[in-house]
Design an enzyme around this catalytic site. Structure first.
Site, PDB file in Angstrom:
ATOM      1  N   LYS A 181       8.986   1.748  11.326  1.00  0.00           N
ATOM      2  CA  LYS A 181       8.861   2.796  10.380  1.00  0.00           C
ATOM      3  C   LYS A 181       6.940   3.318  10.567  1.00  0.00           C
ATOM      4  O   LYS A 181       6.535   2.782  10.046  1.00  0.00           O
ATOM      5  CB  LYS A 181       8.880   2.883   9.703  1.00  0.00           C
ATOM      6  CG  LYS A 181       9.831   3.842   9.111  1.00  0.00           C
ATOM      7  CD  LYS A 181       9.540   4.141   7.516  1.00  0.00           C
ATOM      8  CE  LYS A 181       8.342   4.498   6.841  1.00  0.00           C
ATOM      9  NZ  LYS A 181       7.284   5.627   7.824  1.00  0.00           N
ATOM     10  N   GLY A 215      -0.420  -0.943   4.002  1.00  0.00           N
ATOM     11  CA  GLY A 215      -0.396   0.458   3.221  1.00  0.00           C
ATOM     12  C   GLY A 215      -0.760   0.334   2.210  1.00  0.00           C
ATOM     13  O   GLY A 215      -1.369  -0.428   1.972  1.00  0.00           O
ATOM     14  N   ILE A 221       2.597   1.014  -2.936  1.00  0.00           N
ATOM     15  CA  ILE A 221       4.070   0.716  -2.570  1.00  0.00           C
ATOM     16  C   ILE A 221       4.740  -0.951  -1.934  1.00  0.00           C
ATOM     17  O   ILE A 221       5.038  -1.210  -1.353  1.00  0.00           O
ATOM     18  CB  ILE A 221       3.711   1.970  -1.401  1.00  0.00           C
ATOM     19  CG1 ILE A 221       3.814   3.085  -1.702  1.00  0.00           C
ATOM     20  CG2 ILE A 221       4.544   1.351   0.284  1.00  0.00           C
ATOM     21  CD1 ILE A 221       4.067   3.977  -1.098  1.00  0.00           C
ATOM     22  N   GLU A 263      -0.775  -6.152   4.163  1.00  0.00           N
ATOM     23  CA  GLU A 263      -1.864  -5.836   4.239  1.00  0.00           C
ATOM     24  C   GLU A 263      -2.157  -4.363   3.305  1.00  0.00           C
ATOM     25  O   GLU A 263      -1.395  -2.947   3.333  1.00  0.00           O
ATOM     26  CB  GLU A 263      -2.132  -5.283   5.595  1.00  0.00           C
ATOM     27  CG  GLU A 263      -1.857  -6.089   6.808  1.00  0.00           C
ATOM     28  CD  GLU A 263      -2.878  -7.522   6.511  1.00  0.00           C
ATOM     29  OE1 GLU A 263      -4.124  -7.276   6.563  1.00  0.00           O
ATOM     30  OE2 GLU A 263      -3.095  -8.635   7.727  1.00  0.00           O
ATOM     31  N   GLU A 305      -9.184   3.344  -5.331  1.00  0.00           N
ATOM     32  CA  GLU A 305      -9.349   3.515  -3.737  1.00  0.00           C
ATOM     33  C   GLU A 305      -9.426   4.524  -3.552  1.00  0.00           C
ATOM     34  O   GLU A 305      -8.815   5.246  -3.511  1.00  0.00           O
ATOM     35  CB  GLU A 305      -8.032   2.695  -2.884  1.00  0.00           C
ATOM     36  CG  GLU A 305      -8.452   3.107  -1.289  1.00  0.00           C
ATOM     37  CD  GLU A 305      -7.902   2.165  -0.157  1.00  0.00           C
ATOM     38  OE1 GLU A 305      -6.965   1.951  -0.773  1.00  0.00           O
ATOM     39  OE2 GLU A 305      -8.216   1.847   0.888  1.00  0.00           O
TER      40      GLU A 305
HETATM   41  P1  NAP Z   1       0.918   4.020   2.076  1.00  0.00           P
HETATM   42  O1  NAP Z   1       1.728   6.105   1.393  1.00  0.00           O
HETATM   43  O2  NAP Z   1       2.244   3.088   1.196  1.00  0.00           O
HETATM   44  O3  NAP Z   1       2.269   4.444   3.437  1.00  0.00           O
HETATM   45  C1  NAP Z   1       2.349   3.625   4.061  1.00  0.00           C
HETATM   46  C2  NAP Z   1       3.586   3.187   4.896  1.00  0.00           C
HETATM   47  O4  NAP Z   1       4.798   3.085   3.968  1.00  0.00           O
HETATM   48  C3  NAP Z   1       4.359   4.835   6.223  1.00  0.00           C
HETATM   49  O5  NAP Z   1       4.647   4.111   6.559  1.00  0.00           O
HETATM   50  C4  NAP Z   1       4.991   5.317   4.352  1.00  0.00           C
HETATM   51  O6  NAP Z   1       5.972   6.188   5.251  1.00  0.00           O
HETATM   52  C5  NAP Z   1       5.718   3.804   4.022  1.00  0.00           C
HETATM   53  N1  NAP Z   1       6.384   3.990   2.827  1.00  0.00           N
HETATM   54  C6  NAP Z   1       5.884   4.589   1.715  1.00  0.00           C
HETATM   55  N2  NAP Z   1       6.679   4.569   0.379  1.00  0.00           N
HETATM   56  C7  NAP Z   1       7.961   3.746   0.960  1.00  0.00           C
HETATM   57  C8  NAP Z   1       8.727   3.186   0.341  1.00  0.00           C
HETATM   58  N3  NAP Z   1       8.920   3.403  -1.108  1.00  0.00           N
HETATM   59  N4  NAP Z   1       9.379   1.361   1.010  1.00  0.00           N
HETATM   60  C9  NAP Z   1       9.029   1.145   2.311  1.00  0.00           C
HETATM   61  N5  NAP Z   1       8.165   2.273   2.637  1.00  0.00           N
HETATM   62  C10 NAP Z   1       7.586   3.438   2.461  1.00  0.00           C
HETATM   63  O7  NAP Z   1      -0.064   4.130   2.754  1.00  0.00           O
HETATM   64  P2  NAP Z   1      -0.582   5.263   3.534  1.00  0.00           P
HETATM   65  O8  NAP Z   1      -1.537   6.531   2.878  1.00  0.00           O
HETATM   66  O9  NAP Z   1      -0.385   5.838   5.091  1.00  0.00           O
HETATM   67  O10 NAP Z   1      -1.983   4.460   4.395  1.00  0.00           O
HETATM   68  C11 NAP Z   1      -2.991   4.283   3.112  1.00  0.00           C
HETATM   69  C12 NAP Z   1      -3.661   3.387   2.312  1.00  0.00           C
HETATM   70  O11 NAP Z   1      -2.891   1.500   3.565  1.00  0.00           O
HETATM   71  C13 NAP Z   1      -4.725   2.762   2.150  1.00  0.00           C
HETATM   72  O12 NAP Z   1      -4.210   2.104   1.006  1.00  0.00           O
HETATM   73  C14 NAP Z   1      -5.518   2.078   3.204  1.00  0.00           C
HETATM   74  O13 NAP Z   1      -6.208   0.872   2.240  1.00  0.00           O
HETATM   75  C15 NAP Z   1      -4.119   1.448   3.243  1.00  0.00           C
HETATM   76  N6  NAP Z   1      -4.278   0.314   5.139  1.00  0.00           N
HETATM   77  C16 NAP Z   1      -4.832  -1.293   4.439  1.00  0.00           C
HETATM   78  C17 NAP Z   1      -4.911  -1.509   5.555  1.00  0.00           C
HETATM   79  C18 NAP Z   1      -4.745  -2.991   5.881  1.00  0.00           C
HETATM   80  O14 NAP Z   1      -5.170  -3.942   7.087  1.00  0.00           O
HETATM   81  N7  NAP Z   1      -5.095  -3.886   4.222  1.00  0.00           N
HETATM   82  C19 NAP Z   1      -4.727  -1.438   7.130  1.00  0.00           C
HETATM   83  C20 NAP Z   1      -4.538   0.210   6.857  1.00  0.00           C
HETATM   84  C21 NAP Z   1      -4.429   1.042   5.714  1.00  0.00           C
HETATM   85  P3  NAP Z   1       5.766   7.817   4.937  1.00  0.00           P
HETATM   86  O15 NAP Z   1       4.320   8.350   5.527  1.00  0.00           O
HETATM   87  O16 NAP Z   1       6.835   8.393   5.586  1.00  0.00           O
HETATM   88  O17 NAP Z   1       5.656   8.503   3.731  1.00  0.00           O
END
Ligand code: NAP
Ligand code: MG
Length: 505
Positions: free
Chosen positions: A189, A242, A246, A264, A399
């Site tokens: 997804k 993400g 979440i 992650e 963050e």
């Molecule tokens: P996010 O809002 O947590 O979303 C990540 C993914 O999860 C998206 O595909 C999102 O879908 C989906 N999602 C949202 N709500 C969900 C739910 N209830 N159940 C299952 N999936 C759900 O994160 P983001 O804003 O896209 O990304 C930024 C974050 O990712 C930051 O905190 C960053 O630090 C973290 N990140 C971590 C790493 C690592 O390797 N540690 C690498 C990259 C990013 P939708 O977008 O369609 O809502």
């Protein structure tokens, strides 16, 4: 929405008006016909229409993946054959490198050099796992008596893989490559904001010979499709990249079916510059550490600690170079800093900066939205340095996920280690010093999954990537990832000549 014509995947242009779901080896519309638009964050322009998956599509994708896993041939292919297919995926990506780069830029607003590096790494991930899988095997154990025990690694099953918007293709590659290498089936997804390159990856996998149902790609809302996958009893594992909130929610939901979970998550990584560092190298590395990918990086080194002896010199040089960074059209090779992914994210970033100001911090440079000629409808934020901060401030603890760094002064090693570890996160960290002993000592005490010593880079295929504490658990990009996509089966056999009769009756 355009109906899907029977077309071989090779004939397709990467850049097109409509993108479809990939389910069971086919490009399909969503069951209810719904679509959404994906935008270019640098211009605000619509790029393409994308089929929007709902629960019905997620159900179809899970069943396709389940069927492929339970009854298909992929997991039973000789390992060399799976390895060859992974190499083929990499070679198609190499052949279409420029197209992938351009599309990644259009969908995410990241700079050319960032997109090039990330697409290249996505390719190298497939090459890495094509090699790694050949050597992944169980072990033979010594057990007493006439027993022979060996272990086998079996694919864990159907994996839901949830991808963030900041590295749309690279994060998809980090997840898909090891999973299919070991013989799993996946339902990916992508993030709604950046679905395109993950869809293309799915198409490329099929073109390369991955059998139907093994790789399914279903862009749709996280709250609907994501939740559905995480709770589905036919899904064996969820791998999520993400945000931390979440991630916690996913872990809780996944517990109902006791899924295997890899997370992650977010970070607030410390970057420590000692007084014996090469100051110029530390300035350049710190600049990259925070402003790479427009600061929208989980391992962005967003807390900078500078020793008091070199603080003034460092800040002067760091500020001068920050002001030289070019914001602009991400397709230009001169651009260092690309667009912010969305208006909402820009407001989150600005909110943190305003909170720091209210808390008494000083903005050394930046601190506001940038307006660029000809790109007025894009989302831009000035690279920002904030000083006069402390660990009670929200901007230091949370963050920000944008081009914003907070800088603090320190006077001794013990103190700075304590400060570095005073965070709920533990993903990346960096140390700048010429003293090898100090580098080793500090690296050993930092609570983080990655420590960069005099180095701005954190991710190479083969190098474990992942977090301590609330930055998640499980490691990606490395050999041990293969263990996270497999179950270990112990086989104990008896080869003695006398039959065993443990009850003695
Ligand atoms: P996010 O809002 O947590 O979303 C990540 C993914 O999860 C998206 O595909 C999102 O879908 C989906 N999602 C949202 N709500 C969900 C739910 N209830 N159940 C299952 N999936 C759900 O994160 P983001 O804003 O896209 O990304 C930024 C974050 O990712 C930051 O905190 C960053 O630090 C973290 N990140 C971590 C790493 C690592 O390797 N540690 C690498 C990259 C990013 P939708 O977008 O369609 O809502
Ligand atoms: Mg987009």
């Amino acid at each position: 929405m355009a109906t899907v014509k029977e077309q071989s995947f090779e004939q397709l242009e990467m850049k097109r008006e409509v993108y479809h779901l990939i389910i069971n080896g086919k490009r399909v519309n969503s069951e209810n016909g719904e679509t959404f638009t994906t935008y270019n964050p640098a211009t605000g322009e619509a790029i393409a229409t994308v089929a929007k998956a709902s629960k019905e599509d997620a159900e179809k994708a899970v069943l396709a993946a389940r069927n492929a896993f339970d009854f298909g041939k992929w997991r039973h292919f000789p390992v060399n054959k799976r390895s060859r297919v992974l190499n083929k995926i990499a070679s198609i990506m190499r052949a279409r490198f420029n197209e992938l780069v351009e599309l990644e830029i259009l969908d995410s607003g990241k700079s050319l050099s960032a997109a090039q590096g990330q697409v290249m790494q996505a390719i190298e991930d497939f090459e890495f796992y094509a090699g790694a899988i050949v050597g992944h095997r169980g072990v033979v154990n010594n057990v007493p008596g006439a027993f022979h025990n060996y272990t086998e690694k079996e694919p864990v099953g159907v994996c839901a893989q949830i991808i963030p918007w900041n590295y749309p293709l690279m994060m998809a590659a980090w997840k898909v490559a090891p999973a299919i290498a070991v013989g799993c089936s996946v339902v990916v997804k992508p993030a709604t904001l950046t679905p395109l390159t993950a869809i293309l990856l799915g198409e490329i996998c099929i073109e390369a010979g991955v059998p139907e149902g093994v790789v399914n790609i279903i862009p749709g809302a996280g709250s609907e499709v994501g939740n559905y996958l995480v709770e589905h009893e036919k899904v064996d594992k969820v791998a999520f990249t993400g945000s931390t909130p979440i991630g916690k929610n996913i872990m809780e939901r996944a517990s109902k079916t006791l899924k295997r979970v890899t997370l992650e998550l977010g970070g607030k990584s410390p970057n420590i510059v000692f007084n014996d560092a090469d100051v110029d190298a530390a300035v350049d590395g710190s600049l990259f550490g925070i402003f790479y990918n427009t600061g929208q990086s989980c391992e962005a080194r967003s807390r900078l600690y500078v020793h008091e002896d070199i603080y003034d010199e460092f800040i002067e040089k760091f500020t001068l170079k920050t002001k030289k960074l070019v914001l602009g059209n991400p397709l230009n090779k001169e651009t260092h800093v690309g667009a912010i992914i969305s208006r909402d994210q820009l407001e989150v970033i600005d909110g943190y900066v305003k909170s720091a100001i209210e808390d008494g911090a000083t903005i050394v440079t930046g601190g506001k939205e940038a307006k660029l000629d000809g790109l007025e409808n894009g989302h831009w934020y000035e690279p920002t340095i904030i000083t006069n901060v402390n660990h009670d401030m929200k901007a230091v603890r949370e963050e920000i996920f944008g081009p914003v760094v907070v800088v603090m002064k320190f006077s001794d090693e013990k103190e700075v280690i304590k400060l570095a570890n005073d965070s709920e996160f533990g993903l990346g960290s960096a140390i700048w010093t010429k003293d090898h002993g100090r580098a080793t000592r500090v690296a050993n005490q930092i609570q983080a999954g990655i420590v960069m010593v005099n180095c701005p880079f954190s991710a190479f295929p083969g190098t474990p990537f992942g977090g301590y504490k609330q930055s998640g658990f499980g490691r990606e990009l490395c050999i041990e990832t293969l263990d996270l996509y497999t179950e270990t089966k112990s086989i104990i056999s008896y080869y003695g000549s006398r039959p065993l009769n443990p009850f003695g009756v």
